[in-house]
Motif scaffolding. Structure first.
Motif, mmCIF file in Angstrom:
data_model
loop_
_atom_site.group_PDB
_atom_site.id
_atom_site.type_symbol
_atom_site.label_atom_id
_atom_site.label_comp_id
_atom_site.label_asym_id
_atom_site.label_seq_id
_atom_site.Cartn_x
_atom_site.Cartn_y
_atom_site.Cartn_z
ATOM 1 N N ILE A 1 0.856 -1.185 0.000
ATOM 2 C CA ILE A 1 0.000 0.000 0.000
ATOM 3 C C ILE A 1 0.886 1.227 0.000
ATOM 4 O O ILE A 1 1.814 1.337 0.814
ATOM 5 N N SER A 2 0.630 2.133 -0.919
ATOM 6 C CA SER A 2 1.347 3.391 -0.846
ATOM 7 C C SER A 2 0.320 4.517 -0.901
ATOM 8 O O SER A 2 -0.682 4.427 -1.610
ATOM 9 N N ALA A 3 0.604 5.510 -0.122
ATOM 10 C CA ALA A 3 -0.392 6.580 0.002
ATOM 11 C C ALA A 3 0.296 7.928 -0.086
ATOM 12 O O ALA A 3 1.400 8.129 0.421
ATOM 13 N N LYS A 4 -0.390 8.827 -0.754
ATOM 14 C CA LYS A 4 0.067 10.209 -0.798
ATOM 15 C C LYS A 4 -0.827 10.943 0.181
ATOM 16 O O LYS A 4 -2.001 11.221 -0.108
ATOM 17 N N LEU A 5 -0.303 11.199 1.375
ATOM 18 C CA LEU A 5 -1.147 11.722 2.443
ATOM 19 C C LEU A 5 -1.358 13.219 2.300
ATOM 20 O O LEU A 5 -2.382 13.763 2.708
ATOM 21 N N SER A 6 -0.364 13.872 1.754
ATOM 22 C CA SER A 6 -0.538 15.277 1.422
ATOM 23 C C SER A 6 0.407 15.543 0.271
ATOM 24 O O SER A 6 1.078 14.624 -0.222
ATOM 25 N N GLU A 7 0.485 16.778 -0.162
ATOM 26 C CA GLU A 7 1.399 17.086 -1.249
ATOM 27 C C GLU A 7 2.827 16.725 -0.887
ATOM 28 O O GLU A 7 3.648 16.456 -1.732
ATOM 29 N N ARG A 8 3.102 16.739 0.403
ATOM 30 C CA ARG A 8 4.483 16.528 0.835
ATOM 31 C C ARG A 8 4.727 15.207 1.552
ATOM 32 O O ARG A 8 5.858 14.788 1.723
ATOM 33 N N LEU A 9 3.692 14.582 1.986
ATOM 34 C CA LEU A 9 3.866 13.421 2.851
ATOM 35 C C LEU A 9 3.390 12.148 2.146
ATOM 36 O O LEU A 9 2.263 12.089 1.649
ATOM 37 N N ARG A 10 4.270 11.182 2.110
ATOM 38 C CA ARG A 10 3.921 9.904 1.499
ATOM 39 C C ARG A 10 4.243 8.770 2.467
ATOM 40 O O ARG A 10 5.179 8.885 3.268
ATOM 41 N N ALA A 11 3.482 7.723 2.347
ATOM 42 C CA ALA A 11 3.744 6.571 3.205
ATOM 43 C C ALA A 11 3.588 5.314 2.370
ATOM 44 O O ALA A 11 2.829 5.278 1.408
ATOM 45 N N GLU A 12 4.359 4.292 2.728
ATOM 46 C CA GLU A 12 4.252 3.036 2.005
ATOM 47 C C GLU A 12 4.441 1.897 2.998
ATOM 48 O O GLU A 12 5.256 1.993 3.919
ATOM 49 N N ALA A 13 3.654 0.860 2.808
ATOM 50 C CA ALA A 13 3.838 -0.320 3.653
ATOM 51 C C ALA A 13 3.772 -1.555 2.774
ATOM 52 O O ALA A 13 2.960 -1.632 1.859
ATOM 53 N N VAL A 14 4.676 -2.477 3.035
ATOM 54 C CA VAL A 14 4.672 -3.744 2.316
ATOM 55 C C VAL A 14 4.671 -4.842 3.370
ATOM 56 O O VAL A 14 5.490 -4.836 4.284
ATOM 57 N N VAL A 15 3.734 -5.729 3.231
ATOM 58 C CA VAL A 15 3.653 -6.835 4.186
ATOM 59 C C VAL A 15 3.650 -8.126 3.396
ATOM 60 O O VAL A 15 2.884 -8.269 2.454
ATOM 61 N N GLN A 16 4.556 -9.002 3.768
ATOM 62 C CA GLN A 16 4.592 -10.293 3.091
ATOM 63 C C GLN A 16 4.517 -11.382 4.118
ATOM 64 O O GLN A 16 5.225 -11.341 5.115
ATOM 65 N N LEU B 1 11.423 20.496 1.673
ATOM 66 C CA LEU B 1 11.418 21.524 0.639
ATOM 67 C C LEU B 1 11.049 20.796 -0.641
ATOM 68 O O LEU B 1 10.936 19.570 -0.665
ATOM 69 N N LYS B 2 10.907 21.550 -1.703
ATOM 70 C CA LYS B 2 10.559 20.913 -2.959
ATOM 71 C C LYS B 2 11.616 19.888 -3.362
ATOM 72 O O LYS B 2 11.326 18.852 -3.935
ATOM 73 N N ASN B 3 12.860 20.202 -3.013
ATOM 74 C CA ASN B 3 13.943 19.320 -3.428
ATOM 75 C C ASN B 3 14.706 18.705 -2.254
ATOM 76 O O ASN B 3 15.837 18.305 -2.368
ATOM 77 N N LEU B 4 14.055 18.660 -1.120
ATOM 78 C CA LEU B 4 14.682 18.017 0.046
ATOM 79 C C LEU B 4 13.662 17.071 0.675
ATOM 80 O O LEU B 4 12.617 17.497 1.152
ATOM 81 N N THR B 5 13.992 15.790 0.594
ATOM 82 C CA THR B 5 13.048 14.783 1.079
ATOM 83 C C THR B 5 13.664 14.015 2.243
ATOM 84 O O THR B 5 14.815 13.581 2.164
ATOM 85 N N THR C 1 16.888 8.664 5.934
ATOM 86 C CA THR C 1 17.682 9.306 4.890
ATOM 87 C C THR C 1 17.140 10.703 4.621
ATOM 88 O O THR C 1 15.965 10.989 4.855
ATOM 89 N N ALA C 2 18.029 11.519 4.122
ATOM 90 C CA ALA C 2 17.623 12.830 3.633
ATOM 91 C C ALA C 2 18.207 12.961 2.245
ATOM 92 O O ALA C 2 19.388 12.673 2.033
ATOM 93 N N ALA C 3 17.369 13.361 1.290
ATOM 94 C CA ALA C 3 17.840 13.484 -0.083
ATOM 95 C C ALA C 3 17.574 14.901 -0.568
ATOM 96 O O ALA C 3 16.497 15.448 -0.372
ATOM 97 N N TYR C 4 18.572 15.473 -1.183
ATOM 98 C CA TYR C 4 18.465 16.852 -1.635
ATOM 99 C C TYR C 4 18.989 16.920 -3.054
ATOM 100 O O TYR C 4 19.997 16.303 -3.388
#
Lengths: 1041, 499
Positions: free
Chosen positions: A392-407, A491-495, A540-543
């Motif tokens: 399941i992956s969700a876009k919770l807001s323009e900036r916030l995303r979540a993903e879960a994988v269960v096996q 930021l737009k380019n910092l995740t 992690t932080a990605a810029y």
């Protein structure tokens, strides 16, 4: 559609004079996708004459490019590039000011965005190292139960072999040569960016495995993965590619990206079903001239028949009727050539999987369920795997995303075959039974009381039917792999991203050697119960940013903590007090031994990627690991890597046929900590005792090392890739030089030291190699296409150092110690060593006059390489309208294999090489140790006992070239016409005929498959009467709704 | 662990890297017990090798019959004792000595451990000749991974010196002992002293062929020190019937497990039986021990009827004979009794060795006749220990056997020596290794080798065991030095004291 440009001639561009000084000319335009005319965002637009003059398209696909004075009045060429589209060039005349460009989607280009370390997606152009990717669909038609076996032949430099241990068996994958002298050389498996556990519960089986525990391959971690869930598999071959994984990337990394839901209307449903059958594929070429018996005499009594149950040193096969076999009955004395066919059955595997997927802008999901049910060629051996996976992956807001994988995986095995030594090994009878016995006469292998029927002189050689009917082995692995991640665009380019995963399994293995066996009459019990977990938490932080419109920079920083735990109990016991009652509580002697393992590694890491106009790329990574398994004084190490790539074709003008040409180079140093915990300090353990007197001894026969420090592995890699003829041909080459230093080696040492091994930081191992990949599309038309892909790799391994004063040691040996797999300084990793016959300078065999046998040399004679240095694969896909044919041929060359089966077939008179001397005795000629002429005739009566039975002393006789070429895979598919399907509500459907391991096109072993391996440990190159290898064929159905 | 706290990145590592199932401080007494169990088990008596070679047992099967047939394909099996001994008893007794040697309050523990170390090493060197000794078991302490082999003469010199020093050091003035962890004497210092001198007698006598003067000197010293002469002083390991295999009599358990678990006389796992030579001899001598150690299965039950006992010939080539069930095999209630004590040094052995010393004129306090006769009586009496019941062999039969086998004092020394060592053959059973040692030294009993097709020795009883093949690879230089000094690493090369 083809790319084209609509040029608008602008006749009235009148700018003020002042402006003309700086902005001499402006070209405006729009870039759209050819397919649907949607705007292409972020496309690079620059002029070919000076790539520094460029810009990118905005959110609407529009661009404005200002031309400096010197270009303003000239005709120029505009270059437009964008990820996922073919590069497009268009001439712009001096008087043009506006242009619309439609770009053609490039499917191959799309594929060239690859997943790299830590799940980071990169343009293949930017890669400074070789990365290979396989589509998930490659694993789902002609299936291997263990997806890792599906890698065989597909990727240059990846040496993958499935074991001959039945369904649910392990695989052995080694990338660019074995990286550790005694430790693990297999790659790290990573799912969606996070590592999973690939260990075999209770440890890998051994090449000389004796009995129910050491002789059983219990399956590795990767074998549980459902191929239908795989979107793609990426192989990072090590060095710079895997440097971000630090210690665990030393042997390369296999990244598995699982399928996700797609935004769509309604629910997507996919159903895949495969049914395959398998049969034994190679039959030994035995002699059928002389039958059961010994000394040239055919058995006529039960005692003789039992004594010679495995011996074919009898009389000439003549159809005599007074012949008696071990079933106590008279049979005609005739050759029985079909014992393998008669003992083994047709195996079947039925796999069904269904996946539901869907979603919208906010949430995407995919749920899959699969069931695999396999019956082995060995009766009573079954394997079942159920997998459930939810993503399941969700876009919770323009900036916030979540993903879960269960096996969740559930694997259940029954009567996995024992391989290696004879006890409980069901294959020994099928292979060794005398050549006039129909193996079915020995069925059911036990009497009315359940006691094994005596069929040969050695009780240790279990009646195969007794195994099938009375041995009880079951195993269950409940496995849960959970991943959850949250990412937030600060930021737009910092995740920022936080991920945590846990791969946990609960394992239960019970193996019952029953009451009534010939060798262990009161029975034996082996059990393993373990809880294994691998837990990783990472932030992690990605810029990323761009300087001066030309220099791209991506920076990633993060920290990870990994904890591995194994809480295991080994149960062992002998003697069922109440016969036939197989409970641990019913054992006369029993021990439960705790085995605990707890390892933690903490890491911080970072990387920086620089990109100059999509032409020149530079990647730097660094990682610092702290290991719990090492000495507190030396427990951390920093791993750097640097890599660069250059699109040479964008820098200098290339001939027209060259679409692009890239050069790349990288250097990386990775390494690792001790593979096992508790190797630092001497410790003492209590030993189970029933006498009331407590017992204790040192905990380990391995000498601990208080100064243990990290090992390192340094790789230098250079490569070149090019695409020619508009993508019809591509070529990739890589050379590498990998050196492992301070390898943490469990060095076998003389037992007289009081220990059997010492843990030292001393090993040095070199692997150098070359990898080539050639892909092409020789024919491409509307109805017919032919794609071909050829890969080739050569790896030269050399042991540079073992330990001070130690030049050679053994990492494994065959049953009875007839052959050894050794590491020796100056030689390749894992060579086959053993004895030769002693010969004088003229080549005459030197005989021992006491025993009338050839003298043995010492046992350090190099007889072959246990690992094939050359590997290759050739894949051809033909498509005609709705039909497609896919054929994979692969080969390995330069390796050798020692055959235990042939040792016994020689001692027992089954080999054609044992025919000399059957009529008049065997005349031996040679010299004595003094150099005198020697001759002796072994009488027929003693031909076995005095001569052939003792040939196991000469290892060289049983080592063969293991080179082969196999038709590994054939898939014939038919895609049902869409019109017909639409009426049924089906989006697409295909039916395929599939086959695996269909033919051996070339081999040098007469009696067995050269891939007949039985362990995924380091000691390769020994065949030891495991389950025979099979060919499989069947039907695959794929439906999408 | 976070990027800002590098120093904290390993703060819980010490705890994580500590094995929860082990301790860092040993309990010396527990290790001593383990060394006793392992030392008693890992000898030439493990498996059927020396039992076959000394012609007690055989099998129709080539693998199990190796000892009696010298089958070429099985020669590497002789390396096993070497392989098993060092990482077990040699390592363990070394750990014990390391822990106690510098503590003056543990003087008896130190002396006891040294005696046991001599016992263990003597069992090894007697089988192989030159072996790692000084450097042995020092892998952890001194990082010696390729221990040098000492010459057997040096090993003997040191072992005898060690025995003397330990026997002297043992003192009843100090009451710290291994107590119940001492499975041989439960901490009885006086008895350990006797054991030390008895081993000195055994090892001293071993030198008769190679250095008679040294032999005499050590034998005299041993006798003066006081050797085991009484039933109560017999050095023996005690065992239990249930539980773990390590707690079981290792000879009984191995024989049982290899062949006789089914106890029906026919389904013998590896085709084992008593050998014809042994049973014929017992019968010919009307030896009352025959019924104590041997049975034949009749209608499913074990019979000790001496008249039906019969040994199997060692020449059967692979095929189970049709009359297999009619051959004698070890008795479940004595030889195969897993809770029977293992006799390490018996009063019988002392008496026989003293009888030889008397014959040689090295001992004159008693006559050879008396010593020999006492030896026979002691060897019959000890079946009480093995069977766990008193009077296993009737006194009347002992008396008549002794009367019928009087030492022929009028005969030559050789004749009398042969008589003594024929008695050793039966009297030390089942310590086949000590019988083998005496056989090599004295030539008695005068066994006739079995000549079997495919044998490795040209039909000769072999004189030593082969080093484990791994030594050729892992300890090559030291191995080559030893072979250079001692002779080819084959079965017929003689060890130093057997030259």
């Amino acid at each position: 559609g083809n790319s084209h440009a609509n040029v608008n001639k602008n006749t009235a561009t009148h700018l003020p004079k002042s402006a003309r000084l700086s902005i001499v000319k402006e070209i405006g335009g729009k870039v759209i996708a050819a397919k649907d005319a949607s705007p292409v965002i972020g496309a690079a637009v620059f002029i070919k004459e000076n790539p520094r003059v460029g810009t990118t398209t905005d959110a609407e696909g529009n661009f404005k490019l200002n031309l400096p004075e010197n270009f303003a009045t000239k005709n120029i060429t505009l270059v437009i590039t964008s990820v996922g589209f073919e590069k497009f060039e268009v001439a712009v005349a001096a008087d043009q000011s506006s242009i619309t460009v439609s770009l053609k989607e490039n499917v191959q280009q799309l594929n060239e965005v690859v997943v790299t370390a830590l799940g980071v997606k990169k343009d293949k152009r930017a890669l400074a190292y070789s990365v290979s990717e396989i589509n998930g669909s490659d694993f789902t038609q002609a299936r291997e139960n263990n997806v890792a076996n599906g890698l065989t032949g597909k990727i240059a430099g990846v040496n993958a072999t499935g074991l001959s241990t039945g369904p649910g068996g392990s695989s052995r994958v080694v990338i660019r040569g074995n990286g550790s002298l005694t430790g693990n050389s297999q790659p790290l498996y990573v799912i969606n960016g996070m590592p999973i556990d690939n260990s075999v519960p209770g440890g890998s089986s051994l090449p000389n495995g004796l009995g129910t525990k050491a002789g059983t391959d219990r399956g590795d971690g990767i074998s549980a993965i459902n191929p239908d869930d795989i979107e793609s598999m990426t192989v990072l071959k090590g060095g710079a590619a895997a440097a971000l994984y630090g210690s665990r990337g030393a042997n390369g990394v296999i990244l598995i990206t699982t399928k996700k839901g797609k935004a769509q209307k309604g629910i997507g449903l996919e159903y895949n079903s495969t049914f395959t059958m398998e049969n034994v594929s190679v039959f030994p070429d035995f002699q059928y001239e002389y039958g059961q018996g010994d000394g040239g005499v055919m058995p006529t009594t039960l005692a003789q028949a039992q004594a010679t149950g495995r011996r074919s040193f009898g009389a000439k096969i003549d159809g005599s009727t007074n012949y008696m076999a071990a079933d106590g009955k008279n049979h005609p004395y005739l050759a029985q050539k079909d014992n393998l066919k008669n003992f083994y059955q047709t195996g079947t595997t039925f796999t069904n999987s269904v996946a539901l997927s869907g979603g919208n802008d906010a949430i995407l999901y995919r749920l899959s369920l699969a069931d695999l049910s396999a019956k082995s060629v060995l009766p009573s051996n079954t394997y079942n795997r159920k997998t459930a996976s939810l993503n399941i992956s969700a876009k919770l807001s323009e900036r916030l995303r979540a993903e879960a994988v269960v096996q969740y995986n559930l694997e259940q095995g029954n009567n996995r075959p024992i391989a290696g030594d004879a006890l409980g090994n069901p294959n020994w009878m099928a292979y060794e039974v005398a050549n006039t016995v129909d193996v079915r006469w020995l069925n059911p292998g036990h009497d009315a009381n359940g006691n094994e029927i005596f069929w040969n002189d050695a009780g240790i050689v279990t009646n195969g039917y007794f195994f099938v009917n009375k041995f009880k082995q079951t195993d269950t692995k409940d496995r849960f792999i959970g991943q959850a991640s949250v990412s937030y665009d600060l930021l737009k380019n910092l995740t920022l991203k936080a991920t945590t995963t846990r791969d946990f399994y609960n394992y239960n293995f019970t193996s019952i050697m029953p009451t009534g066996g010939q060798y262990i009459p009161q029975g034996q019990y082996d059990g393993i119960k373990s809880d294994v977990s691998e837990t990783n938490s990472m932030i992690t932080a990605a810029y990323n940013t761009k300087f001066a419109e030309t220099i791209g920079l991506s920076v990633l920083g993060g920290a990870n903590t990994r904890q591995f735990k194994n809480n295991q109990f080994d149960f062992y016991g002998q003697g069922y007090t109440i016969p036939y009652f197989y409970s641990y509580s019913n054992l006369a002697t029993s021990t439960a031994t705790p085995v605990t393992s707890n390892i933690k590694t903490n890491s911080v890491f970072g990387s920086a990627d620089l990109d100059y106009k999509g032409i020149w790329f530079l990647t730097l990574t660094g990682r610092q690991d702290w290991f719990s398994t090492l000495s507190p004084k030396n427990n951390n190490v920093f791993y750097p890597s640097i890599g660069t790539s250059l699109m040479l074709s964008d820098v200098i003008n290339m001939p027209r046929v060259i679409d692009n040409l890239k050069l790349r180079g990288s250097w990386a140093q990775v390494g690792g900590g001790g593979p096992d915990p508790y190797a630092i300090n001497l410790a003492y353990s209590n030993v189970p005792s029933a006498s009331g007197v407590p017992l204790q001894n040192v905990s380990s026969a391995s000498i601990t090392n208080a100064g243990l420090k990290p090992f390192t592995s340094t790789t230098l890699e250079l490569g070149l890739s090019t695409r020619l003829f508009g993508g019809r041909l591509s070529f990739d080459a890589a050379v590498y030089d990998k050196k492992s230093s301070n390898d943490i080696v469990s060095v076998p040492i003389s037992g007289a030291s009081g220990y059997t091994s010492a843990i030292l930081n001393s090993g040095e191992l070199s692997n150098k190699g070359i990898e080539l990949l050639l892909e092409g599309t020789p024919i491409k038309s509307a109805d017919f296409s032919w794609n071909t892909s050829f890969n080739f790799a050569y790896n030269k391994s050399e042991v540079l150092k073992l330990a001070d004063g130690i030049n050679t040691f053994s990492i494994g040996n065959s049953a009875n110690g007839n052959a050894f797999i050794n590491n020796q300084v100056g030689m390749p990793f894992g060579g086959i060593y053993g004895y030769r016959m002693k010969r004088d300078a003229a080549g005459n065999i030197i005989y021992d006059t006491n025993s009338n046998l050839p003298l043995q040399t010492d046992n350090n004679q190099y007889l072959g390489n246990g690992v094939s240095p050359y590997t290759m694969g050739l894949n051809n896909t033909f498509k005609y309208k709705n039909f497609s044919l896919d054929m994979l041929v692969d080969g390995k060359f330069g390796g050798s294999i020692f055959s235990v089966m042939e040792v016994y077939a020689t001692r027992l008179g089954l080999m054609k090489s044992t025919l000399p001397g059957r009529e008049n005795g065997l005349a031996l000629k040679g010299v004595t140790a003094n150099g005198d002429a020697y001759s002796y005739t072994v009488p027929v009566a003693n031909l076995r006992s005095a001569y052939y039975n003792n040939l196991n002393r000469y290892t060289e006789l049983f080592v063969h070239d293991a080179s082969f070429v196999k038709l590994r895979q054939v898939i014939i598919s038919y895609r049902l016409p869409a019109g017909f399907l639409k009426s049924l509500g089906v989006q697409s459907a295909s039916v395929s005929l599939v086959g695996r391991n269909l033919l051996i096109l070339y081999k040098k072993t007469d009696n067995f498959d050269p891939e007949q391996g039985l362990t995924n440990g380091a000691a390769q190159g020994i065949e030891s009467i495991g389950l025979p290898r099979t060919r499989s064929y069947g039907l695959n159905l794929n439906l999408k709704f | 662990c976070s990027m800002t706290l590098f120093t904290a990145c390993d703060k819980d590592f010490a705890e994580i890297n500590t094995n929860p199932n082990a301790v860092s401080v040993p309990t010396t007494a527990y290790i001593f017990s383990k060394a006793l169990y392992d030392g008693a088990a890992n000898s030439g008596n493990k498996g059927s090798l020396l039992f076959g070679l000394m012609q007690y047992t055989t099998s129709y099967n080539d693998v199990e019959g190796f000892g009696s047939k010298y089958t070429a394909s099985q020669v590497n099996a002789t390396g096993g004792v070497f392989t098993n001994s060092y990482p077990n008893q040699i390592n363990e007794i070394g750990e014990v000595i390391k822990a106690v040697k510098d503590d003056p309050t543990k003087v008896n523990l130190y002396a006891t451990a040294r005696i046991w170390r001599v016992y263990c090493f003597s069992r090894l060197t007697d089988l192989y000749g030159d072996i790692p000794y000084t450097d042995a078991g020092q892998g952890y302490n001194l990082s010696i991974f390729q221990p040098k082999y000492d010459s057997q003469s040096a090993i003997y010199a040191d072992m005898l010196k060690e025995l003397e020093a330990s026997a002297t050091a043992l003192t009843t003035a100090n009451t710290t002992t291994f107590g119940n962890s001492d499975l041989i004497y439960q901490g009885n210092v006086t008895q350990w002293k006797k054991f030390a001198y008895s081993l000195m007698l055994r090892l001293g006598m071993r030198l008769t062929k190679v250095d008679a003067a040294a032999a005499q000197s050590w034998v005299t010293k041993a006798i003066a020190g006081g050797v085991i002469r009484e039933y109560a002083d017999i050095a023996k390991m005690t065992y239990t019937s249930g539980g773990q295999n390590i707690n079981k009599n290792p000879i009984a358990w191995q024989l049982l497990n290899d062949n006789y678990l089914r106890a029906d006389g026919t389904n013998n796992t590896e085709g084992g039986k008593y050998q014809q030579v042994f049973i014929n001899s017992l019968k010919a001598n009307s030896d009352p021990r025959l019924s104590a150690l041997s049975v034949v299965y009749v209608n499913g039950s074990a019979s000790s009827d001496e008249s039906i006992q019969k040994g199997m010939p060692a020449t059967i080539n692979g095929t189970k004979p049709s009359d297999f069930i009619t051959y004698s095999e070890p008795k479940q209630t004595t030889v195969l009794k897993v809770d029977a004590p293992l006799l390490l040094f018996t009063a019988a052995e002392s008496n026989f060795l003293l009888a030889e010393a008397a014959l040689r004129g090295w001992y004159s306090a008693e006559t050879a006749t008396n010593l020999y006769e006492t030896g026979i009586r002691a060897s019959m009496k000890q079946w009480d220990l093995i069977s766990g019941t008193t009077g296993t062999i009737a006194q009347a039969r002992i008396d008549s056997y002794v009367a019928a086998h009087a030492l022929k004092t009028t005969g030559t020394v050789a004749t009398q020596t042969e008589q003594i060592y024929n008695e050793v053959w039966v009297g030390l059973f089942p310590d086949a290794q000590e019988v083998y040692n005496n056989y090599r030294r004295t030539g008695y009993p005068a066994l006739t080798p079995n000549v079997y097709p495919g044998n490795a020795t040209g039909g000769k009883i072999f004189r030593r065991f082969l080093y484990p093949v791994s030594e050729q690879t892992l300890n090559r230089t030291s191995y080559n030095e030893a072979v250079q000094r001692q002779g080819v690493d084959d079965l017929l090369t003689r060890v130093w004291w057997d030259k």
